[in-house]
Design an enzyme around this catalytic site. Structure first.
Site, PDB file in Angstrom:
ATOM      1  N   ASP A 241      61.970  13.628  53.917  1.00  0.00           N
ATOM      2  CA  ASP A 241      60.716  13.320  53.226  1.00  0.00           C
ATOM      3  C   ASP A 241      60.501  11.809  53.277  1.00  0.00           C
ATOM      4  OD1 ASP A 241      62.388  12.244  51.386  1.00  0.00           O
ATOM      5  OD2 ASP A 241      62.012  13.696  49.812  1.00  0.00           O
ATOM      6  N   SER A 242      59.333  11.371  52.864  1.00  0.00           N
ATOM      7  CA  SER A 242      58.953   9.982  53.126  1.00  0.00           C
ATOM      8  C   SER A 242      59.280   9.022  51.992  1.00  0.00           C
ATOM      9  CB  SER A 242      57.447   9.913  53.361  1.00  0.00           C
ATOM     10  OG  SER A 242      56.782  10.250  52.157  1.00  0.00           O
ATOM     11  N   GLY A 243      59.656   9.551  50.853  1.00  0.00           N
ATOM     12  CA  GLY A 243      59.834   8.699  49.675  1.00  0.00           C
ATOM     13  C   GLY A 243      58.643   8.779  48.734  1.00  0.00           C
ATOM     14  N   GLY A 244      57.567   9.442  49.180  1.00  0.00           N
ATOM     15  CA  GLY A 244      56.360   9.558  48.354  1.00  0.00           C
ATOM     16  C   GLY A 244      56.607  10.262  47.030  1.00  0.00           C
ATOM     17  N   PHE A 245      57.445  11.302  47.050  1.00  0.00           N
ATOM     18  CA  PHE A 245      57.709  12.045  45.815  1.00  0.00           C
ATOM     19  C   PHE A 245      58.492  11.190  44.815  1.00  0.00           C
ATOM     20  CE2 PHE A 245      60.068  14.975  43.060  1.00  0.00           C
ATOM     21  CZ  PHE A 245      59.001  15.713  42.556  1.00  0.00           C
TER      22      PHE A 245
ATOM     23  N   GLN B 134      46.949  16.555  49.933  1.00  0.00           N
ATOM     24  CA  GLN B 134      47.014  16.352  48.489  1.00  0.00           C
ATOM     25  C   GLN B 134      45.692  16.840  47.867  1.00  0.00           C
ATOM     26  OE1 GLN B 134      49.530  15.669  46.597  1.00  0.00           O
ATOM     27  NE2 GLN B 134      51.074  14.871  48.002  1.00  0.00           N
TER      28      GLN B 134
ATOM     29  N   ASP C 175      61.130  23.912  50.619  1.00  0.00           N
ATOM     30  CA  ASP C 175      62.402  23.308  50.203  1.00  0.00           C
ATOM     31  C   ASP C 175      62.383  23.149  48.697  1.00  0.00           C
ATOM     32  OD1 ASP C 175      62.241  20.132  49.266  1.00  0.00           O
ATOM     33  OD2 ASP C 175      60.454  20.925  50.221  1.00  0.00           O
TER      34      ASP C 175
ATOM     35  N   CYS D 224      75.425  41.431  46.423  1.00  0.00           N
ATOM     36  CA  CYS D 224      75.510  40.250  47.288  1.00  0.00           C
ATOM     37  C   CYS D 224      76.833  40.250  48.056  1.00  0.00           C
ATOM     38  CB  CYS D 224      75.401  38.989  46.426  1.00  0.00           C
ATOM     39  SG  CYS D 224      75.531  37.453  47.360  1.00  0.00           S
TER      40      CYS D 224
ATOM     41  N   CYS E  53      78.016  37.497  49.651  1.00  0.00           N
ATOM     42  CA  CYS E  53      78.442  36.114  49.890  1.00  0.00           C
ATOM     43  C   CYS E  53      79.936  35.986  49.564  1.00  0.00           C
ATOM     44  CB  CYS E  53      77.610  35.131  49.053  1.00  0.00           C
ATOM     45  SG  CYS E  53      78.148  34.946  47.342  1.00  0.00           S
TER      46      CYS E  53
ATOM     47  N   CYS F 242      80.799  36.273  45.725  1.00  0.00           N
ATOM     48  CA  CYS F 242      80.722  37.621  45.135  1.00  0.00           C
ATOM     49  C   CYS F 242      81.816  38.546  45.679  1.00  0.00           C
ATOM     50  CB  CYS F 242      79.333  38.213  45.372  1.00  0.00           C
ATOM     51  SG  CYS F 242      78.055  37.351  44.420  1.00  0.00           S
TER      52      CYS F 242
ATOM     53  N   HIS G  48      76.718  30.570  46.239  1.00  0.00           N
ATOM     54  CA  HIS G  48      76.055  31.852  45.959  1.00  0.00           C
ATOM     55  C   HIS G  48      74.526  31.716  45.965  1.00  0.00           C
ATOM     56  CE1 HIS G  48      74.742  35.582  44.169  1.00  0.00           C
ATOM     57  NE2 HIS G  48      74.036  34.830  43.339  1.00  0.00           N
TER      58      HIS G  48
END
Length: 373
Positions: A92-96, A189, A266, A304, A306, A309, A335
């Protein structure tokens, strides 16, 4: 080397499966991307993440710029070599971070002045600087520098912010021209205003890029509003390019975004709640640290397969979490990520077999969601 091909479309919704080719391999979509903020998915090694079936992970430009610094990662040969991950990476760009660390920022047309949350030192992030850092990181997909506006915010603020994000996108594209090695995605946006979302989507997609993202949703607004704006915005994005919804990771939001025609998502949610002692299961979230699991020797989720589990009990994991053993956070992280990655695999299969809504309803019924009723 960056191509996107749609493989199958749902006949009853806008859901679709596809394959995204990147310099570090292909990604089957729709996909959930685990977040490795500081060059690690917290508590896991790159080998662990690969074993879980993750196809692509996220790195955070802002955090990696502060520590260890872009120079060190560049010297290492890029983020892939630095963290020993040979599959695709999206940064990501750092905007968040500009949005989430808002007490310490000053936004101008040129960029954003930020005070480090670590030591208070001053830094200046601009579209050009965000591109430079991401080029040094060497991610497969890099994000344009944007302002993720807060919720709630008034119309004029959002309009000005959205228009500035568009101007910043032009500057990002001007700085970063080699799309074959690193694909640049633009970000739509427009806050919670449908007309601004439409303008942003139309203007963003006028700039020819390998893919587009929807930002500024899932920032605290009601669920119904998020889904309404998601369904309003997505049709303005090109059909033949990957679409990415930033920052969603609850099972219902993942189903809703797939239904709207989104290909990528994400979120830190599955890893963050794991460290707080919560497991995502086929029958809903379980707060494993609760006393009722003290003598429960069943797996976290009986459905599950995994490694957690298969090998450990609720009682044991609860004990680890409650005495602050690192292994507790690690086991729940394994998990939760496995659960979502496996769920996305089943979603892809349901689209290929054209029974997406049937699978969604089955999942919601079992999980305990009632939104679809």
């Amino acid at each position: 080397m960056f191509e996107f091909e749609i493989k199958k479309k749902s006949s009853e919704t806008r859901a679709r499966t596809g394959v995204l080719q990147t310099p570090h391999g292909e990604i089957k979509t729709p996909v959930f991307m685990p977040v490795g903020t500081r060059a690690t998915v917290k508590t896991l090694s790159s080998e662990d993440v690969k074993k879980l079936g993750a196809q692509i992970i996220l790195g955070n430009t802002y955090h990696l710029y502060l520590r260890p610094g872009q120079e060190i990662i560049k010297l290492a040969g890029g983020l892939h070599k630095f963290m020993n991950w040979d599959k695709p990476i999206l940064t990501d760009s750092g905007g968040f971070q500009v949005f989430s660390l808002s007490k310490n920022r000053k936004i101008t047309e040129e960029g954003v002045e930020i005070r480090s949350h670590i030591d208070g030192s001053k830094h200046f992030l601009s579209p050009e600087k965000a591109m430079e850092i991401q080029e040094d990181l060497g991610s497969d997909i890099m994000m344009a520098f944007d302002e993720c506006a807060p919720y709630p915010a008034d119309y004029d603020y959002i309009k000005n912010s959205m228009e500035r994000t568009l101007r910043w996108l032009e500057r990002c594209k001007e700085y970063h021209s080699d799309m074959s090695r690193q694909a640049l995605f633009g970000i739509v946006q427009g806050g919670m205003y449908p007309d601004l979302r439409e303008i942003s989507a139309k203007e963003t997609t006028k700039i020819d890029l390998p893919g587009y993202a929807i930002g500024g949703l899932s920032v605290g607004e009601p669920r119904e509003l998020m889904i309404k704006l998601l369904n309003h915005t997505t049709p303005f994005l090109p059909e033949n390019k990957p679409r990415y919804l930033m920052g969603v990771g609850t099972p219902d939001y993942l189903f809703e975004m797939v239904e709207a025609g989104i290909d990528m998502a994400d979120c830190v949610l599955p890893t963050r709640i794991a460290r707080n002692g919560t497991a995502i299961t086929s029958k809903g979230n379980l707060v494993i640290r609760n006393a009722k699991f003290a003598k429960d020797f069943s797996p976290i989720d009986e459905e599950c397969d995994c490694p957690v589990c298969q090998n450990y009990t609720r009682a044991y994991v609860r004990h680890l979490i409650n005495v602050d053993e690192i292994l507790g956070a690690r086991l729940l992280t394994i998990h939760n990520l496995y659960f979502l990655i496996n769920m996305m695999e089943k979603i892809r299969l349901s689209i290929e077999e054209d029974r997406f809504l049937e699978y969604k309803n089955e999942f919601y019924d079992k999980f305990g969601y009632t939104y679809h009723k």
